[in-house]
Design a protein around this motif. Sequence first.
Motif, PDB file in Angstrom:
ATOM      1  N   PRO A  36       0.837  -1.439  -0.073  1.00 30.31           N
ATOM      2  CA  PRO A  36      -0.019   0.038   0.022  1.00 30.31           C
ATOM      3  C   PRO A  36       0.712   1.098   0.025  1.00 30.31           C
ATOM      4  N   SER A  37       2.198   1.351   0.490  1.00 35.61           N
ATOM      5  CA  SER A  37       2.905   2.394   0.654  1.00 35.61           C
ATOM      6  C   SER A  37       3.381   2.960  -0.610  1.00 35.61           C
ATOM      7  N   PRO A  38       3.095   4.121  -1.076  1.00 37.10           N
ATOM      8  CA  PRO A  38       4.052   4.881  -2.136  1.00 37.10           C
ATOM      9  C   PRO A  38       5.421   4.888  -1.899  1.00 37.10           C
ATOM     10  N   THR A  39       6.056   4.980  -0.715  1.00 38.42           N
ATOM     11  CA  THR A  39       7.293   5.038  -0.181  1.00 38.42           C
ATOM     12  C   THR A  39       8.155   3.924   0.205  1.00 38.42           C
ATOM     13  N   HIS A  40       9.295   3.706  -0.134  1.00 37.66           N
ATOM     14  CA  HIS A  40      10.084   2.570   0.720  1.00 37.66           C
ATOM     15  C   HIS A  40      11.060   3.254   1.284  1.00 37.66           C
ATOM     16  N   PHE A  41      11.388   2.781   2.828  1.00 39.52           N
ATOM     17  CA  PHE A  41      12.457   3.255   3.557  1.00 39.52           C
ATOM     18  C   PHE A  41      13.484   2.422   3.470  1.00 39.52           C
ATOM     19  N   TYR A  42      14.805   2.756   3.718  1.00 33.30           N
ATOM     20  CA  TYR A  42      15.856   2.244   4.028  1.00 33.30           C
ATOM     21  C   TYR A  42      16.060   2.099   5.582  1.00 33.30           C
ATOM     22  N   GLN A  43      15.347   1.485   6.241  1.00 39.86           N
ATOM     23  CA  GLN A  43      15.473   1.669   7.873  1.00 39.86           C
ATOM     24  C   GLN A  43      16.638   1.457   8.423  1.00 39.86           C
ATOM     25  N   PRO A  44      17.608   0.709   7.889  1.00 36.99           N
ATOM     26  CA  PRO A  44      19.119   0.769   8.534  1.00 36.99           C
ATOM     27  C   PRO A  44      19.891   2.033   8.527  1.00 36.99           C
ATOM     28  N   SER A 128      12.526   8.443  18.974  1.00 37.68           N
ATOM     29  CA  SER A 128      12.677   7.114  18.495  1.00 37.68           C
ATOM     30  C   SER A 128      13.443   7.115  17.062  1.00 37.68           C
ATOM     31  N   ASN A 129      14.524   6.507  17.126  1.00 41.68           N
ATOM     32  CA  ASN A 129      15.137   6.173  15.597  1.00 41.68           C
ATOM     33  C   ASN A 129      14.088   5.229  14.846  1.00 41.68           C
ATOM     34  N   TYR A 130      13.301   4.538  15.413  1.00 41.06           N
ATOM     35  CA  TYR A 130      12.510   3.504  14.687  1.00 41.06           C
ATOM     36  C   TYR A 130      11.412   4.183  14.030  1.00 41.06           C
ATOM     37  N   ARG A 131      11.444   5.294  13.930  1.00 41.87           N
ATOM     38  CA  ARG A 131      10.253   6.073  12.872  1.00 41.87           C
ATOM     39  C   ARG A 131      11.049   7.111  12.279  1.00 41.87           C
ATOM     40  N   TYR A 132      10.753   7.065  10.616  1.00 38.51           N
ATOM     41  CA  TYR A 132      11.146   7.941   9.911  1.00 38.51           C
ATOM     42  C   TYR A 132      11.319   9.389  10.264  1.00 38.51           C
ATOM     43  N   ASP A 133      10.149   9.686  10.695  1.00 38.83           N
ATOM     44  CA  ASP A 133       9.948  11.151  11.144  1.00 38.83           C
ATOM     45  C   ASP A 133      10.639  11.552  12.446  1.00 38.83           C
ATOM     46  N   LEU A 134      10.859  10.631  13.146  1.00 36.73           N
ATOM     47  CA  LEU A 134      11.473  11.099  14.550  1.00 36.73           C
ATOM     48  C   LEU A 134      12.986  10.820  14.581  1.00 36.73           C
ATOM     49  N   ALA A 135      13.593  10.157  13.699  1.00 37.45           N
ATOM     50  CA  ALA A 135      15.002  10.021  13.667  1.00 37.45           C
ATOM     51  C   ALA A 135      15.807  11.229  13.728  1.00 37.45           C
ATOM     52  N   PRO A 136      15.249  12.454  12.848  1.00 38.53           N
ATOM     53  CA  PRO A 136      15.989  13.790  13.062  1.00 38.53           C
ATOM     54  C   PRO A 136      15.858  14.410  14.268  1.00 38.53           C
ATOM     55  N   TYR A 137      14.781  14.114  14.943  1.00 37.34           N
ATOM     56  CA  TYR A 137      14.476  14.726  16.259  1.00 37.34           C
ATOM     57  C   TYR A 137      15.520  14.212  17.433  1.00 37.34           C
ATOM     58  N   THR A 138      15.801  13.039  17.164  1.00 35.15           N
ATOM     59  CA  THR A 138      16.984  12.544  17.708  1.00 35.15           C
ATOM     60  C   THR A 138      18.192  13.124  17.979  1.00 35.15           C
ATOM     61  N   TRP A 139      18.472  13.549  16.750  1.00 39.13           N
ATOM     62  CA  TRP A 139      19.924  14.466  16.478  1.00 39.13           C
ATOM     63  C   TRP A 139      19.656  15.735  16.829  1.00 39.13           C
ATOM     64  N   GLN A 140      18.533  16.309  16.716  1.00 41.30           N
ATOM     65  CA  GLN A 140      18.285  17.474  17.547  1.00 41.30           C
ATOM     66  C   GLN A 140      18.203  17.749  18.913  1.00 41.30           C
TER      67      GLN A 140
END
Length: 410
Positions: A36-44, A128-140
């Motif tokens: 269903p997803s239009p986007t693929h993520f490279y989670q590693p 949490s680095n376990y979500r695409y939208d939150l990983a940048p917040y970790t670094w912030q």
Amino acid sequence: PRRFNIVIAGGGAAGLATAASILRRRPGISLAIIEPSPTHFYQPGWTLVGGGVFTPEQTKRPEEGLIPAGATWVRQAVAGFLPDRREVALDDGTTLSYDILVVATGLVLDWSAIPGLAETLGRNGVTSNYRYDLAPYTWQLVQGLTRGTALFTQPPMPIKCAGAPQKAMYLACDAWRRRGVLTDISVAFDTATPALFGVPAFVPALMTYIERYGIDLHLRSKLVAVDGDRRVATFERTTTEGTTRIERSFDMLHAVPPQIAPAIVSSSALAGADGFVAVDPATLRHTSFADVFALGDVAGTSNAKTAAAVRKQAPVVAVNVLAALDGKAPVATYDGYGACPLTVERGRIVLAEFGYGGKLEPTLPLWLLRGTQPTRLAWFLKEKIMPPLYWHAMLRGHELMVAPRITQGA
Ligand code: FAD
């Protein structure tokens, strides 16, 4: 129902790699990928986003360009499996029928299992680095913190990339050390597991970093609640004396949620006792439905749930699916290989590669990787080699160094 020789449920790492591998071996076969997803993520890559090394954009691509030529992309979600009828029900109410089904839907992050967590993610220092939208917040958060308390947590197994919860912590500590603020930050790691890492050979190298960074390590300690507004985390810690509830206030909390099989799988006839797809650990064929295979995070196997495992599983499933289609028994076997590049500091990684039972399976000679010690070479592989290997080799069915072990001359 629409009919295909092969239906693959899920077009993530495992679904795409398997489809590409099958189509390379037998072009022209009718194959559908349900995604269903239009986007693929490279989670590693999200660990390196949280560590300020990658941009989030480097870890995502349109699904469109990744569907292998010759495959039909069905832009729906699977609503249910009907293995007795060789059918898959879709979200739009239609069904597909198959000769062979491959289940590759991944697992589900169960954020709601920790009361208070979902509401505060992305705010109040909770990330949490376990979500695409939150990983940048970790670094912030890492960049903003100069003193206080930083908590990192790991839920009970199984989780994908079991090293990722501590990778986030080591990269944060290294950034604080370089800025000279680490001594003003109290860092703790609470893991629900009985050991720092599942394979004992890698624990000593990791313990060196736990000590170097002055991390307060708590084993058998589970995050059970988060109060974002008060910035308080509650843990259940188990020792020989019993289990106690402990509250800790924090300035930063990196949380990893419990991980479960998708409901469409756990509620189906395909599920084993743990809810994941019951497959033979070697052939990856279902234990009761001979026309069903599973791989990746949704497979009920004991390997490390990683993209590295998928890289080895996909050709095995491809070969066995084609054998099954020809009415033959499975001919290829998987040995449980998985890999976890533990980013212990920026520029150095302990590359943990192991198979079923924790058996060490280094791809490169151990002298190059200095045994179980951190190396710059492994960091170079993670930052520069793995992403192109993923996008251009694994997802496209080019099988470098992963030719499946064929057991019965196929
Ligand atoms: P996914 O890649 O998650 O794909 C599942 C797909 O199924 C998705 O596209 C999803 O949209 C689709 N889907 C879901 N439900 C349905 C449905 N009902 N119908 C149809 N489709 C559906 N691995 C490593 O090898 N090395 C690492 O360093 C590493 N680090 C990681 C760090 C983090 C923070 C995370 C989160 C993961 C990491 N991993 C790592 C693990 C790796 O990303 C996964 O093991 C891998 O993506 C598994 O592939 P998969 O295809 O099984 O699942």
